[in-house]
Design a protein around this motif. Structure first.
Motif: not given
Length: 125
Positions: A87-88, A91-92, A94, A96-98, A100-101, A104-105
């Motif tokens: 994750v680091q 997704y920096e 985040s 949430y970004n993981l 969300a990806n 969305h995909d």
């Protein structure tokens, strides 16, 4: 190995899986187990075991006739470390970004999203 890095290669992960499933085990038994899913030579497996001992991921009992090996870190601890690192890196940091990806995909089914929503609802309450 608690509170230390669990940086384990993909090959080392396979060795750990054998020992997480059953331990302690001799090198011979580890080689037998890995021969079912790899074409590695015994020298390669000996090298992987030695690396894992050096990293502190495996312990060794030298008191018996043959050395036996056992994990010093649980599968869950290693998964947590690997997940955090992933994750680091990707997704920096985040979560949430993981998530969300994956949403969305369309890599998550409706059932998985409902289960995730329930987990989040339970955590919030």
């Amino acid at each position: 190995m608690k509170n230390s890095n669990c940086k384990i290669s993909n090959a080392e992960w396979l060795v750990m899986k054998v020992l997480w499933n059953e331990s302690p085990q001799t090198t011979t038994r580890i080689i037998e187990a890995l021969s079912e899913e790899t074409d590695w030579k015994s020298k390669t497996i000996h090298t992987l075991i030695a690396r894992l001992v050096k990293k502190g991921a495996l312990g060794v009992d030298k008191n018996s006739g043959q050395h036996t090996f056992y994990p010093l870190i649980t599968r869950e601890e290693c998964i947590q470390e690997e997940t955090g690192s992933f994750v680091q890196k990707i997704y920096e940091g985040s979560i949430y970004n993981l998530v969300a990806n994956f949403i969305h995909d369309e890599k998550m089914s409706v059932k998985e999203m409902e289960d995730l929503k329930k987990l989040l609802d339970d955590k919030l309450n």
